[in-house]
Design a protein around this motif. Sequence first.
Motif, mmCIF file in Angstrom:
data_model
loop_
_atom_site.group_PDB
_atom_site.id
_atom_site.type_symbol
_atom_site.label_atom_id
_atom_site.label_comp_id
_atom_site.label_asym_id
_atom_site.label_seq_id
_atom_site.Cartn_x
_atom_site.Cartn_y
_atom_site.Cartn_z
ATOM 1 N N ARG A 1 0.846 -1.191 0.000
ATOM 2 C CA ARG A 1 0.000 0.000 0.000
ATOM 3 C C ARG A 1 0.882 1.242 0.000
ATOM 4 N NH1 ARG A 1 -5.041 -2.262 2.193
ATOM 5 N NH2 ARG A 1 -5.872 -0.168 2.331
ATOM 6 N N PHE A 2 0.592 2.148 -0.919
ATOM 7 C CA PHE A 2 1.315 3.414 -1.030
ATOM 8 C C PHE A 2 0.296 4.531 -0.848
ATOM 9 C CE2 PHE A 2 3.317 0.197 -3.618
ATOM 10 C CZ PHE A 2 4.666 0.318 -3.345
ATOM 11 N N GLY A 3 0.497 5.369 0.165
ATOM 12 C CA GLY A 3 -0.495 6.392 0.458
ATOM 13 C C GLY A 3 0.097 7.751 0.728
ATOM 14 N N GLN A 4 -0.750 8.756 0.581
ATOM 15 C CA GLN A 4 -0.357 10.142 0.863
ATOM 16 C C GLN A 4 -1.539 10.847 1.504
ATOM 17 O OE1 GLN A 4 1.903 12.407 -2.122
ATOM 18 N NE2 GLN A 4 0.384 14.038 -1.953
ATOM 19 N N ILE A 5 -1.255 11.611 2.566
ATOM 20 C CA ILE A 5 -2.293 12.357 3.275
ATOM 21 C C ILE A 5 -1.932 13.844 3.232
ATOM 22 C CG2 ILE A 5 -3.554 12.634 5.435
ATOM 23 C CD1 ILE A 5 -2.746 9.815 6.184
ATOM 24 N N ASP A 6 -2.820 14.648 2.639
ATOM 25 C CA ASP A 6 -2.624 16.091 2.520
ATOM 26 C C ASP A 6 -3.708 16.833 3.302
ATOM 27 O OD1 ASP A 6 -0.374 16.035 0.635
ATOM 28 O OD2 ASP A 6 -1.840 15.255 -0.795
ATOM 29 N N LYS A 7 -3.602 18.143 3.290
ATOM 30 C CA LYS A 7 -4.575 19.047 3.910
ATOM 31 C C LYS A 7 -4.619 18.941 5.438
ATOM 32 C CE LYS A 7 -6.017 20.583 -0.079
ATOM 33 N NZ LYS A 7 -5.705 21.950 -0.522
ATOM 34 N N VAL A 8 -3.609 18.304 6.057
ATOM 35 C CA VAL A 8 -3.612 18.236 7.521
ATOM 36 C C VAL A 8 -3.213 19.570 8.150
ATOM 37 C CG1 VAL A 8 -3.270 15.760 7.716
ATOM 38 C CG2 VAL A 8 -1.287 17.227 7.421
ATOM 39 N N THR B 1 2.583 26.189 8.076
ATOM 40 C CA THR B 1 3.055 24.818 7.919
ATOM 41 C C THR B 1 2.467 24.206 6.652
ATOM 42 O OG1 THR B 1 1.236 23.864 9.201
ATOM 43 C CG2 THR B 1 3.204 24.538 10.419
ATOM 44 N N LEU B 2 3.263 23.356 5.995
ATOM 45 C CA LEU B 2 2.808 22.586 4.839
ATOM 46 C C LEU B 2 3.163 21.120 5.073
ATOM 47 C CD1 LEU B 2 3.835 24.916 1.871
ATOM 48 C CD2 LEU B 2 1.500 24.421 2.653
ATOM 49 N N ILE C 1 8.023 24.759 7.288
ATOM 50 C CA ILE C 1 7.550 25.649 8.348
ATOM 51 C C ILE C 1 8.183 27.033 8.192
ATOM 52 C CG2 ILE C 1 7.344 25.977 10.838
ATOM 53 C CD1 ILE C 1 7.716 22.984 11.179
ATOM 54 N N SER C 2 7.374 28.059 8.258
ATOM 55 C CA SER C 2 7.872 29.436 8.191
ATOM 56 C C SER C 2 7.056 30.314 9.126
ATOM 57 C CB SER C 2 7.796 29.977 6.755
ATOM 58 O OG SER C 2 6.461 29.979 6.291
#
Length: 406
Positions: free
Chosen positions: A39-46, A107-108, A141-142
């Motif tokens: 399984r290959f996953g990515q979680i964005d918008k956190v 943060t990104l 982070i900035s």
Amino acid sequence: MTRISAVILAFYCFLGAQSASALLTTSTLPEGINSPSFRFGQIDKVSERYTQDGTLMRLGDIKSIVFDSATLTRMNPDAKKLIAALNSFGKHKLGDDFNFGVLRIHTLPQVRYFAPVYARGMTSKWTLALGLPVVSYKNKISISQDYSNLEYYREQFSGLSPELDEALNLDLEKATNETLQTKGYKAIADRDESFLGDVQVASIYKFFETPNQSLIYQAMISLPTGPGYDPDDLAALNIFGRTSLTSTVAYSQSLSSRWSVVPYASYMLYREDSVVARVPLDEDDSLPDIASKQSVRRQIGSANILGSNAFYEINDRWIAGVGYERLHKDGDRYSGDRGSRYDLLSKNTQAKANRMKAEVTYSSVKSYLNKASLIPMMVSLEISDVVAGVNVERQLSQELNLMLFF
């Protein structure tokens, strides 16, 4: 749903605590069949969070700090002298109007994972599986400073004294990191790290199965193999190193030769543990000092999930699915031996989330049985998004899953 379709959709629910995008079925593997998957996953918008009133906001706005005279006085004793000195000039209380502006931490964050999973049909009704999630965490982070009236004060009071000039030319980003280091926190900086997450073991037992319906119980244990809670790292994920048991009951009903629905209910229970935490002195203590660190007993709030999935078998090779679920999590509880404000650690830990899901699956199982494919396998793409919630991060999840059978 046909028997073949049920088999190829087995374990979509596995590692749900990590990926949270997989659609649940009532499948088990046939006895003696092995199924490795990757399984290959990515979680964005956190970096976006639903607040206490359900409003979706960026974390940089939620965690922003207004450095007005009251805040400066509370956080820095020397600032009180500066404000008093400015108030002495004229009758306009210039010190009370002094404002360094709004400090925002941008943060990104991005979370990716690779999870090899091995499953085996122990009997025709019972399947066991083991998953080893490897997590990659990146975060840019900035710090920015907006809405300051410093320029006006520099024009009016520059050159009156070296101390005043130093205060008026303060680098807020540098001063913030210095303050964090003084309090024992790690400096705010970009992140790029990989680690083993919490290992998961799943057991699925099928109570019964007829041509049109079936019922399963799934128990999934999450072991605390991931990184533990770090009270000194403001950018840490701090969601690993926990022991939990998730119990799920799912029922499948065929509506036609191609359509089926799977309503389900889950209950997640965490084991009480001990962690070192910074306990705030009061409601205004947003950055507790290093002296506030102490060992506390932590009971993460239990969670229940109600949801339903629907599957459509387009043809012998393609299956589409959609799903919706609602989560409710109780608040966390903390206790200790010093009589501190442990209740403040539990603030805003009760959560709700509404998640929508979709997936598409390609399978070569039927064509393999018809001797038209070399190997039985399945490839799926799953997408989910938290569309509403309270005290929870938005999570736009994407996962690619390759599953083999032998």
